[in-house]
Design a protein around this motif. Sequence first.
Motif, PDB file in Angstrom:
ATOM      1  N   ASN A   4      65.243  26.101  21.106  1.00 32.29           N
ATOM      2  CA  ASN A   4      64.332  27.162  20.669  1.00 32.29           C
ATOM      3  C   ASN A   4      64.570  28.437  21.479  1.00 32.29           C
ATOM      4  O   ASN A   4      63.698  28.869  22.240  1.00 32.29           O
ATOM      5  CB  ASN A   4      62.878  26.707  20.844  1.00 32.29           C
ATOM      6  CG  ASN A   4      62.552  25.502  20.008  1.00 32.29           C
ATOM      7  OD1 ASN A   4      62.291  25.616  18.818  1.00 32.29           O
ATOM      8  ND2 ASN A   4      62.586  24.331  20.627  1.00 32.29           N
ATOM      9  N   PRO A   5      65.729  29.067  21.311  1.00 34.99           N
ATOM     10  CA  PRO A   5      66.042  30.245  22.126  1.00 34.99           C
ATOM     11  C   PRO A   5      65.096  31.417  21.885  1.00 34.99           C
ATOM     12  O   PRO A   5      65.029  32.332  22.699  1.00 34.99           O
ATOM     13  CB  PRO A   5      67.473  30.606  21.711  1.00 34.99           C
ATOM     14  CG  PRO A   5      67.658  29.970  20.378  1.00 34.99           C
ATOM     15  CD  PRO A   5      66.772  28.761  20.351  1.00 34.99           C
ATOM     16  N   HIS A   6      64.349  31.369  20.803  1.00 38.33           N
ATOM     17  CA  HIS A   6      63.405  32.445  20.493  1.00 38.33           C
ATOM     18  C   HIS A   6      62.099  32.326  21.283  1.00 38.33           C
ATOM     19  O   HIS A   6      61.263  33.217  21.221  1.00 38.33           O
ATOM     20  CB  HIS A   6      63.082  32.412  18.998  1.00 38.33           C
ATOM     21  CG  HIS A   6      62.464  31.109  18.574  1.00 38.33           C
ATOM     22  ND1 HIS A   6      63.231  29.985  18.352  1.00 38.33           N
ATOM     23  CD2 HIS A   6      61.177  30.739  18.395  1.00 38.33           C
ATOM     24  CE1 HIS A   6      62.425  28.979  18.021  1.00 38.33           C
ATOM     25  NE2 HIS A   6      61.183  29.409  18.047  1.00 38.33           N
ATOM     26  N   ALA A   7      61.923  31.265  22.051  1.00 29.36           N
ATOM     27  CA  ALA A   7      60.683  31.079  22.817  1.00 29.36           C
ATOM     28  C   ALA A   7      60.477  32.265  23.762  1.00 29.36           C
ATOM     29  O   ALA A   7      61.395  32.690  24.452  1.00 29.36           O
ATOM     30  CB  ALA A   7      60.738  29.776  23.608  1.00 29.36           C
ATOM     31  N   ASP A   8      59.259  32.804  23.737  1.00 35.33           N
ATOM     32  CA  ASP A   8      58.936  33.947  24.600  1.00 35.33           C
ATOM     33  C   ASP A   8      59.001  33.552  26.064  1.00 35.33           C
ATOM     34  O   ASP A   8      58.560  32.467  26.451  1.00 35.33           O
ATOM     35  CB  ASP A   8      57.523  34.466  24.300  1.00 35.33           C
ATOM     36  CG  ASP A   8      57.444  35.193  22.976  1.00 35.33           C
ATOM     37  OD1 ASP A   8      58.490  35.678  22.503  1.00 35.33           O
ATOM     38  OD2 ASP A   8      56.331  35.288  22.419  1.00 35.33           O
ATOM     39  N   GLY A   9      59.577  34.437  26.866  1.00 36.21           N
ATOM     40  CA  GLY A   9      59.656  34.200  28.301  1.00 36.21           C
ATOM     41  C   GLY A   9      60.222  35.412  29.018  1.00 36.21           C
ATOM     42  O   GLY A   9      60.612  36.388  28.395  1.00 36.21           O
ATOM     43  N   PHE A  10      60.270  35.339  30.324  1.00 38.88           N
ATOM     44  CA  PHE A  10      60.832  36.431  31.120  1.00 38.88           C
ATOM     45  C   PHE A  10      61.402  35.869  32.395  1.00 38.88           C
ATOM     46  O   PHE A  10      61.045  34.760  32.797  1.00 38.88           O
ATOM     47  CB  PHE A  10      59.771  37.519  31.380  1.00 38.88           C
ATOM     48  CG  PHE A  10      58.580  37.056  32.181  1.00 38.88           C
ATOM     49  CD1 PHE A  10      58.565  37.173  33.564  1.00 38.88           C
ATOM     50  CD2 PHE A  10      57.480  36.483  31.560  1.00 38.88           C
ATOM     51  CE1 PHE A  10      57.481  36.742  34.301  1.00 38.88           C
ATOM     52  CE2 PHE A  10      56.394  36.042  32.295  1.00 38.88           C
ATOM     53  CZ  PHE A  10      56.393  36.167  33.663  1.00 38.88           C
ATOM     54  N   PRO A  11      62.304  36.542  33.113  1.00 33.96           N
ATOM     55  CA  PRO A  11      62.881  37.826  32.719  1.00 33.96           C
ATOM     56  C   PRO A  11      63.852  37.645  31.549  1.00 33.96           C
ATOM     57  O   PRO A  11      64.480  36.599  31.409  1.00 33.96           O
ATOM     58  CB  PRO A  11      63.607  38.294  33.978  1.00 33.96           C
ATOM     59  CG  PRO A  11      63.904  37.062  34.762  1.00 33.96           C
ATOM     60  CD  PRO A  11      62.806  36.091  34.413  1.00 33.96           C
TER      61      PRO A  11
ATOM     62  N   LYS B 263      65.563  33.642  31.394  1.00 32.02           N
ATOM     63  CA  LYS B 263      64.150  33.266  31.347  1.00 32.02           C
ATOM     64  C   LYS B 263      63.835  32.153  32.342  1.00 32.02           C
ATOM     65  O   LYS B 263      64.509  31.129  32.394  1.00 32.02           O
ATOM     66  CB  LYS B 263      63.772  32.840  29.929  1.00 32.02           C
ATOM     67  CG  LYS B 263      63.860  33.971  28.933  1.00 32.02           C
ATOM     68  CD  LYS B 263      63.539  33.501  27.539  1.00 32.02           C
ATOM     69  CE  LYS B 263      63.726  34.616  26.536  1.00 32.02           C
ATOM     70  NZ  LYS B 263      63.546  34.141  25.160  1.00 32.02           N
ATOM     71  N   GLN B 264      62.819  32.395  33.153  1.00 32.82           N
ATOM     72  CA  GLN B 264      62.335  31.412  34.130  1.00 32.82           C
ATOM     73  C   GLN B 264      60.905  30.992  33.834  1.00 32.82           C
ATOM     74  O   GLN B 264      60.475  29.922  34.242  1.00 32.82           O
ATOM     75  CB  GLN B 264      62.393  32.015  35.542  1.00 32.82           C
ATOM     76  CG  GLN B 264      63.779  32.491  35.941  1.00 32.82           C
ATOM     77  CD  GLN B 264      64.776  31.348  36.083  1.00 32.82           C
ATOM     78  OE1 GLN B 264      64.463  30.343  36.685  1.00 32.82           O
ATOM     79  NE2 GLN B 264      65.942  31.512  35.510  1.00 32.82           N
ATOM     80  N   PHE B 265      60.172  31.852  33.146  1.00 28.79           N
ATOM     81  CA  PHE B 265      58.783  31.600  32.794  1.00 28.79           C
ATOM     82  C   PHE B 265      58.659  31.694  31.284  1.00 28.79           C
ATOM     83  O   PHE B 265      59.148  32.642  30.674  1.00 28.79           O
ATOM     84  CB  PHE B 265      57.851  32.614  33.459  1.00 28.79           C
ATOM     85  CG  PHE B 265      57.936  32.586  34.951  1.00 28.79           C
ATOM     86  CD1 PHE B 265      57.172  31.697  35.690  1.00 28.79           C
ATOM     87  CD2 PHE B 265      58.802  33.431  35.617  1.00 28.79           C
ATOM     88  CE1 PHE B 265      57.261  31.657  37.066  1.00 28.79           C
ATOM     89  CE2 PHE B 265      58.897  33.407  37.000  1.00 28.79           C
ATOM     90  CZ  PHE B 265      58.114  32.506  37.724  1.00 28.79           C
ATOM     91  N   PHE B 266      57.997  30.719  30.675  1.00 25.50           N
ATOM     92  CA  PHE B 266      57.920  30.651  29.221  1.00 25.50           C
ATOM     93  C   PHE B 266      56.465  30.624  28.758  1.00 25.50           C
ATOM     94  O   PHE B 266      55.602  30.053  29.418  1.00 25.50           O
ATOM     95  CB  PHE B 266      58.633  29.398  28.726  1.00 25.50           C
ATOM     96  CG  PHE B 266      60.091  29.391  29.048  1.00 25.50           C
ATOM     97  CD1 PHE B 266      61.015  29.956  28.191  1.00 25.50           C
ATOM     98  CD2 PHE B 266      60.541  28.829  30.240  1.00 25.50           C
ATOM     99  CE1 PHE B 266      62.354  29.968  28.500  1.00 25.50           C
ATOM    100  CE2 PHE B 266      61.890  28.832  30.552  1.00 25.50           C
ATOM    101  CZ  PHE B 266      62.803  29.412  29.686  1.00 25.50           C
ATOM    102  N   HIS B 267      56.243  31.243  27.610  1.00 21.16           N
ATOM    103  CA  HIS B 267      54.946  31.215  26.948  1.00 21.16           C
ATOM    104  C   HIS B 267      55.039  30.154  25.869  1.00 21.16           C
ATOM    105  O   HIS B 267      55.492  30.416  24.768  1.00 21.16           O
ATOM    106  CB  HIS B 267      54.618  32.581  26.331  1.00 21.16           C
ATOM    107  CG  HIS B 267      54.642  33.698  27.314  1.00 21.16           C
ATOM    108  ND1 HIS B 267      53.614  33.943  28.191  1.00 21.16           N
ATOM    109  CD2 HIS B 267      55.580  34.640  27.566  1.00 21.16           C
ATOM    110  CE1 HIS B 267      53.921  34.982  28.942  1.00 21.16           C
ATOM    111  NE2 HIS B 267      55.110  35.422  28.579  1.00 21.16           N
ATOM    112  N   LEU B 268      54.676  28.942  26.205  1.00 20.26           N
ATOM    113  CA  LEU B 268      54.796  27.843  25.239  1.00 20.26           C
ATOM    114  C   LEU B 268      53.448  27.392  24.754  1.00 20.26           C
ATOM    115  O   LEU B 268      52.471  27.499  25.380  1.00 20.26           O
ATOM    116  CB  LEU B 268      55.527  26.647  25.890  1.00 20.26           C
ATOM    117  CG  LEU B 268      56.912  26.965  26.457  1.00 20.26           C
ATOM    118  CD1 LEU B 268      57.466  25.750  27.179  1.00 20.26           C
ATOM    119  CD2 LEU B 268      57.854  27.381  25.344  1.00 20.26           C
TER     120      LEU B 268
END
Length: 118
Positions: A102-109, A113-118
Amino acid sequence: MQSCDWPSRFLDLKREIVSATTEDRLTASWNDLLNELAQRTAEIAQEGPDFLPQVTFADLEKLTPEEMDVIRRKGTVIIRDVVDSKEASGWKTTLDEFIKANPHADGFPEGDKQFFHL
């Protein structure tokens, strides 16, 4: 930052609230705070990573009153061995697989990405 012109009555109110005595007390209080911060900064620099108290999950109920006071004063504690390493590795593998699928998963940086909005 945008500047705005406040009516002069606000300046008058401010002067009324902050008398010379109050200003002296506020200045002294601010200087006390700066001194305390300097002391704590030196303490942290001297102790390095050992500044933060650490305890294993199994030992949480065995803390002495002195150890609890240190934790309260420092405001934090690192709790180790909460989850078995094998189980944590399994969680990480599952998360890595999910993110790859799911490369579209929101996250940052963005880009790593190290932090994800799952």
